[in-house]
Structures are given as structure tokens and as C-alpha cells.
Scaffold this active site. Structure first.
Site, PDB file in Angstrom:
ATOM      1  N   MET A 131     104.234 -67.047  35.051  1.00 47.05           N
ATOM      2  CA  MET A 131     103.909 -66.898  36.487  1.00 47.05           C
ATOM      3  C   MET A 131     104.234 -65.484  36.954  1.00 47.05           C
ATOM      4  SD  MET A 131     105.662 -70.409  37.762  1.00 47.05           S
ATOM      5  CE  MET A 131     105.434 -71.936  36.853  1.00 47.05           C
ATOM      6  N   MET A 180      99.482 -68.168  34.614  1.00 48.27           N
ATOM      7  CA  MET A 180      99.217 -68.285  36.055  1.00 48.27           C
ATOM      8  C   MET A 180      99.380 -66.887  36.641  1.00 48.27           C
ATOM      9  SD  MET A 180     101.212 -71.903  36.488  1.00 48.27           S
ATOM     10  CE  MET A 180     102.038 -71.725  34.915  1.00 48.27           C
ATOM     11  N   ASP A 194      98.156 -81.245  33.094  1.00 50.01           N
ATOM     12  CA  ASP A 194      99.456 -80.604  33.319  1.00 50.01           C
ATOM     13  C   ASP A 194      99.914 -80.831  34.761  1.00 50.01           C
ATOM     14  OD1 ASP A 194     101.613 -78.833  33.356  1.00 50.01           O
ATOM     15  OD2 ASP A 194     100.404 -77.036  33.003  1.00 50.01           O
ATOM     16  N   HIS A 248     100.171 -70.785  29.093  1.00 54.83           N
ATOM     17  CA  HIS A 248      99.436 -71.029  30.339  1.00 54.83           C
ATOM     18  C   HIS A 248      99.729 -69.879  31.300  1.00 54.83           C
ATOM     19  CE1 HIS A 248      99.128 -73.952  34.069  1.00 54.83           C
ATOM     20  NE2 HIS A 248      98.192 -73.011  34.075  1.00 54.83           N
ATOM     21  N   MET A 261      95.013 -79.068  36.268  1.00 54.72           N
ATOM     22  CA  MET A 261      96.308 -79.131  36.969  1.00 54.72           C
ATOM     23  C   MET A 261      96.336 -80.358  37.872  1.00 54.72           C
ATOM     24  SD  MET A 261      98.081 -76.605  35.887  1.00 54.72           S
ATOM     25  CE  MET A 261      99.480 -77.090  36.900  1.00 54.72           C
ATOM     26  N   GLY A 319     103.349 -83.330  36.568  1.00 53.12           N
ATOM     27  CA  GLY A 319     103.785 -84.677  36.941  1.00 53.12           C
ATOM     28  C   GLY A 319     103.456 -85.749  35.913  1.00 53.12           C
ATOM     29  N   GLY A 333     106.957 -81.541  31.459  1.00 58.47           N
ATOM     30  CA  GLY A 333     108.198 -80.786  31.509  1.00 58.47           C
ATOM     31  C   GLY A 333     109.367 -81.684  31.851  1.00 58.47           C
ATOM     32  N   SER A 334     109.484 -82.039  33.135  1.00 57.51           N
ATOM     33  CA  SER A 334     110.680 -82.772  33.565  1.00 57.51           C
ATOM     34  C   SER A 334     110.797 -84.157  32.940  1.00 57.51           C
ATOM     35  CB  SER A 334     110.763 -82.835  35.091  1.00 57.51           C
ATOM     36  OG  SER A 334     109.517 -82.775  35.671  1.00 57.51           O
ATOM     37  N   HIS A 341     104.486 -75.668  25.204  1.00 62.25           N
ATOM     38  CA  HIS A 341     103.758 -75.181  26.385  1.00 62.25           C
ATOM     39  C   HIS A 341     104.638 -74.178  27.136  1.00 62.25           C
ATOM     40  CE1 HIS A 341     100.670 -75.542  29.537  1.00 62.25           C
ATOM     41  NE2 HIS A 341     101.654 -75.474  30.408  1.00 62.25           N
ATOM     42  N   GLY A 371     102.872 -73.615  39.844  1.00 64.52           N
ATOM     43  CA  GLY A 371     103.961 -72.779  40.354  1.00 64.52           C
ATOM     44  C   GLY A 371     105.349 -73.338  40.089  1.00 64.52           C
ATOM     45  N   PHE A 372     105.440 -74.661  40.042  1.00 66.90           N
ATOM     46  CA  PHE A 372     106.772 -75.263  39.890  1.00 66.90           C
ATOM     47  C   PHE A 372     106.690 -76.534  39.045  1.00 66.90           C
ATOM     48  CE2 PHE A 372     106.648 -72.876  43.785  1.00 66.90           C
ATOM     49  CZ  PHE A 372     107.818 -72.125  43.723  1.00 66.90           C
ATOM     50  N   GLY A 373     107.739 -76.769  38.279  1.00 62.98           N
ATOM     51  CA  GLY A 373     107.866 -78.039  37.576  1.00 62.98           C
ATOM     52  C   GLY A 373     108.449 -79.088  38.517  1.00 62.98           C
ATOM     53  N   GLY A 374     108.433 -80.321  38.070  1.00 65.02           N
ATOM     54  CA  GLY A 374     109.106 -81.392  38.801  1.00 65.02           C
ATOM     55  C   GLY A 374     108.392 -81.907  40.036  1.00 65.02           C
ATOM     56  N   ASP A 407     104.823 -71.659  30.399  1.00 65.01           N
ATOM     57  CA  ASP A 407     104.258 -71.367  31.722  1.00 65.01           C
ATOM     58  C   ASP A 407     104.640 -69.967  32.165  1.00 65.01           C
ATOM     59  OD1 ASP A 407     102.913 -73.838  32.507  1.00 65.01           O
ATOM     60  OD2 ASP A 407     104.903 -74.726  32.315  1.00 65.01           O
ATOM     61  N   SER A 461     106.644 -78.739  28.267  1.00 64.98           N
ATOM     62  CA  SER A 461     106.705 -77.446  28.962  1.00 64.98           C
ATOM     63  C   SER A 461     108.152 -76.965  28.999  1.00 64.98           C
ATOM     64  CB  SER A 461     106.185 -77.599  30.393  1.00 64.98           C
ATOM     65  OG  SER A 461     106.568 -76.460  31.146  1.00 64.98           O
TER      66      SER A 461
HETATM   67  C1  DX5 Z   1     103.355 -75.914  36.750  1.00 58.40           C
HETATM   68  C2  DX5 Z   1     103.291 -75.786  35.241  1.00 58.40           C
HETATM   69  C3  DX5 Z   1     103.559 -77.035  34.496  1.00 58.40           C
HETATM   70  C4  DX5 Z   1     104.921 -77.627  34.761  1.00 58.40           C
HETATM   71  C5  DX5 Z   1     104.923 -79.066  34.390  1.00 58.40           C
HETATM   72  O1  DX5 Z   1     102.891 -74.747  37.326  1.00 58.40           O
HETATM   73  O2  DX5 Z   1     102.007 -75.342  34.822  1.00 58.40           O
HETATM   74  O3  DX5 Z   1     103.367 -76.856  33.096  1.00 58.40           O
HETATM   75  O4  DX5 Z   1     105.927 -76.972  34.044  1.00 58.40           O
HETATM   76  O5  DX5 Z   1     106.138 -79.597  34.761  1.00 58.40           O
HETATM   77  P1  DX5 Z   1     106.308 -81.126  35.163  1.00 58.40           P
HETATM   78  O6  DX5 Z   1     105.930 -81.929  33.953  1.00 58.40           O
HETATM   79  O7  DX5 Z   1     107.749 -81.210  35.513  1.00 58.40           O
HETATM   80  O8  DX5 Z   1     105.385 -81.390  36.324  1.00 58.40           O
HETATM   81 ZN    ZN Z   2     101.531 -75.321  32.558  1.00 56.16          ZN
END
Ligand code: DX5
Ligand code: ZN
Length: 234
Positions: free
Chosen positions: A51, A82, A189, A80, A151, A191, A211-212, A47, A156-159, A49, A22
Site C-alpha cells: 500500500m 494497491m 480477498d 497485491h 476485493m 473478510g 488474513g485475520s 499473499h 487498505g486494511f485487514g480485519g 499486500d 495475507s
Molecule cells: C486489504 C488486503 C487484504 C487483507 C485481507 O486491503 O488486500 O489482503 O489483508 O485481510 P482480512 O482477511 O483480515 O480481511
Molecule cells: Zn490483498
């Protein structure tokens, strides 16, 4: 019947695990460099994201950014959405270079029309669900899907931390797909790392978004992707 004029998804029966980094976790000041890095690091999909600050409490990027980075990689772009009202933006993302477009089951429909519109644009159609949404909410839409995106964090947020309590739902959806006899890919998707991936793969996922754990891996991007791929082999 699939109608992909873009990059089609490899058939599920190939059991080929796909890794989808991501770019939300990229350094946006060096986005081009970070897209090239996942391509060269062995990713299968990019990927993206998207939003809208309404469906989720965050804003990210739009079609202009997708277009700007599209030619940096030949990999399929897995977008993706959102968004509360995704239908308004399908054409723009398709024109910008999206190959797979995933909307949310909780977003505004009618979903059969929105999913059909995605396929009519030549893209694979995906449907995602929030952690609190039950697997059975997908059942009416299976005919319209090439991809389901589970999900394992609140979107909404990575990490964020992986929600272990979603693993049962992944198994349930895998059983639903097998029972339907349709060729639908199962993507997870939120964590995902080499620590959390084994449970998700055992439950039947065949695409991992991360992502992270990829961009933040101390050994670098290629090592992170290789580690995730290794999880399938046990
Ligand atoms: C969250 C996103 C994910 C996110 C994943 O809303 O849909 O794709 O970027 O990031 P990590 O892998 O850091 O949870
Ligand atoms: Zn995503």
C-alpha cells in the site's frame, strides 16, 4: 500464452483450490516466524499486500521486506499492489521474489502495458477491482491476465467485514472467464473465513486470500487453512 519463468499458477481447470494467507495480519515484530508458520501450516501462496498511502489510506511494506522474507518459504509470492502508479515498482518486486503481481484496474496505466510488463518479468499478471468497480471494467484486459482478484472489502486494511453484495460480481466474473475460454484464476480477498468462504466458492472463486481468520484462528494456522480447504468440499 503464459510466460512464467517463476512459479506458474496451476491451471484453473485442475480446480485445485489455493489458499493464500495475507501476511498483513502477521505480527510484524516476528514476520519471519509468521511466514514460516503459514508455509508449515499448509498454505499454497504467500499473499503480500503493498500500500502506498495514496491509492489506499494506509502504508504497508515494500520490496526490501519481500526480499528479506523470500527465502523463508518455497511457496509462490502473490503480491497485491494497491498503488496509484504500479509500473514504477514492478521490477523491484519481481527482483525481490514476487511470482504473481496484481495491480488495480483503477490504477494508472496504460494497463495493457503494465500487465505486459509484469509478464515480461516472468510473473503471472493479475488485475483487481474495488467493491464499487463493475465486472465489465475487466473485459478489455482479459488477454493480458492470468489472475483476477475481487476485493470483498474496501482495500487498505485487514480485519474488515466481508461484503456480501460482492458475491454476484464474483459469479459474473466467473461467467466472463468461462465465456472467454482463457485460463484465468479467480481470487477473492477481504473478510474471508470458513463462514464467508462457501458463498465465494459457490460463486466460482478458486483462490482464497485470508488474513485475520488465519492468523487469528483460535485453533492455530494449520487448523484455519484446513477449515478453509474443507469449504470447497461442502
Ligand atoms: C486489504 C488486503 C487484504 C487483507 C485481507 O486491503 O488486500 O489482503 O489483508 O485481510 P482480512 O482477511 O483480515 O480481511
Ligand atoms: Zn490483498
Amino acid at each position: 500464452m503464459k510466460n512464467c519463468t517463476k512459479h506458474p499458477l496451476p491451471e484453473g481447470k485442475t480446480q485445485q483450490l489455493l489458499i493464500a494467507p495475507s501476511i498483513l495480519a502477521a505480527d510484524f515484530a516476528h514476520l519471519g516466524r509468521d511466514v514460516t508458520a503459514i508455509d508449515q501450516g499448509g498454505a499454497d501462496l504467500v499473499h503480500v499486500d503493498v500500500m502506498d498511502g495514496h491509492f489506499v489510506p494506509n502504508l504497508s511494506l515494500g520490496p526490501a521486506i519481500v526480499k528479506a522474507i523470500r527465502n523463508l518459504s518455497q511457496l509462490p509470492f502473490d503480491v497485491h499492489l494497491m498503488l496509484s502508479r504500479p509500473v514504477q515498482y514492478l521490477e523491484a518486486f519481481s527482483q525481490a521474489g514476487a511470482d504473481h503481481i496484481t495491480i488495480h484496474v483503477e490504477s494508472e496505466g496504460p494497463l495493457p502495458c503494465v500487465l505486459s510488463a509484469i509478464r515480461q518479468l516472468g510473473c503471472s499478471a493479475g488485475l483487481s477491482l474495488r467493491p464499487g468497480t463493475p465486472a465489465c471494467s475487466l473485459q478489455p484486459f482479459l488477454d493480458y491476465l492470468d489472475l483476477i482478484l475481487v476485493m470483498t472489502v474496501e482495500p487498505g486494511f485487514g480485519g474488515q467485514s466481508f461484503m456480501q453484495n460482492q458475491v454476484g460480481k464474483i459469479s459474473e466474473i466467473r461467467a466472463m472467464i468461462e465465456h472467454s475460454g482463457r485460463d484465468i484464476r479467480l481470487e477473492v480477498d477481504g473478510g474471508i473465513s470458513a463462514t464467508t468462504a462457501p458463498a465465494v466458492l459457490a460463486a466460482g472463486a478458486d483462490i482464497l486470500v485470508a488474513g485475520s481468520s488465519i492468523y487469528g484462528h483460535p485453533g492455530g494456522i494449520a487448523a484455519a487453512i484446513a477449515e478453509l480447504r474443507q469449504c470447497q468440499k461442502g
